[in-house]
Motif scaffolding. Structure first.
Motif, short mmCIF file in Angstrom:
data_model
loop_
_atom_site.label_atom_id
_atom_site.label_comp_id
_atom_site.label_asym_id
_atom_site.label_seq_id
_atom_site.Cartn_x
_atom_site.Cartn_y
_atom_site.Cartn_z
N VAL A 99 0.51 22.22 -35.03
CA VAL A 99 0.41 20.79 -34.80
C VAL A 99 1.77 20.17 -35.11
CG1 VAL A 99 -0.77 18.66 -35.43
CG2 VAL A 99 -2.03 20.82 -35.41
N LYS A 100 2.36 19.55 -34.11
CA LYS A 100 3.67 18.90 -34.26
C LYS A 100 3.52 17.57 -34.98
CE LYS A 100 6.22 21.87 -32.08
NZ LYS A 100 7.28 22.58 -32.75
N PRO A 101 4.61 17.02 -35.53
CA PRO A 101 4.54 15.73 -36.24
C PRO A 101 3.96 14.59 -35.40
CG PRO A 101 6.63 16.80 -36.70
CD PRO A 101 5.95 17.62 -35.64
N VAL A 154 0.90 22.76 -30.03
CA VAL A 154 1.74 23.72 -29.31
C VAL A 154 1.19 25.10 -29.61
CG1 VAL A 154 4.06 24.68 -29.09
CG2 VAL A 154 3.76 22.23 -29.51
N ARG A 155 0.95 25.87 -28.56
CA ARG A 155 0.39 27.21 -28.73
C ARG A 155 1.40 28.13 -29.41
NH1 ARG A 155 -2.47 28.39 -24.11
NH2 ARG A 155 -2.55 30.57 -24.69
#
Length: 162
Positions: A54-56, A61-62
């Motif tokens: 989990v990006k900020p 994103v896999r």
């Protein structure tokens, strides 16, 4: 957005299914893993660890197999990497004969020995994923030795009755 949500839910369902295998197999419960991934290495499901980062900004994103937050899955991914298509490849890429082959190997991690086997799972619309199972040889042989001990005890009891 709806397509991405559907894909994320499908991957969550697959991960939940692989995690359910853990409760049904002592080999997976005691240090084994089951996971699936696309031919380019992107995780699609895992009995342990996440398939997303989990990006900020909140987007998912896999992860590639070798990027897994589970050390055993990541180590297995590092060893599988040479048999995979390049990371940027489409998951719909044609599967070569080498990629379609069953991949088996043994390796060590943290003082434990493991066996890995993976096989291509052909899906509709030309999509191919691999499913890998990694088992602890320590646990496997402990189970075998326990079964052999029980068999000897039963045999000795049967002889004593005669």
């Amino acid at each position: 957005c709806v397509g991405q949500l559907g894909k994320d839910l499908l991957l969550k369902f697959l991960g939940d299914f692989l995690r359910s295998l853990v409760t049904q197999s002592s080999l997976l419960t005691q240090g084994g893993r089951a996971f699936s991934y696309e031919m380019n290495g992107n995780l699609t499901g895992s009995s342990h660890g996440s398939v997303f980062e989990v990006k900020p900004d909140g987007t998912n994103v896999r992860l590639a197999v070798w990027e897994s937050d589970d050390p055993l899955v990541a180590k297995t991914g590092q060893l599988l990497r040479p048999s995979l298509a390049p990371r940027g490849s489409s998951s719909f890429a044609v599967v070569s004969a080498a990629q379609n082959a069953t991949v088996k190997f043994s390796f060590g991690l943290g003082g434990e020995e493991y066996d890995q086997i993976s096989q291509v799972m052909a899906l509709p619309y030309g999509l191919s994923w691999r499913v890998s199972v990694v088992i602890s040889l320590t646990q496997l042989f402990a189970d075998i030795n326990a079964a052999a001990g029980r068999m000897l005890a039963y045999t000795a009891a049967a002889i004593a009755v005669l």
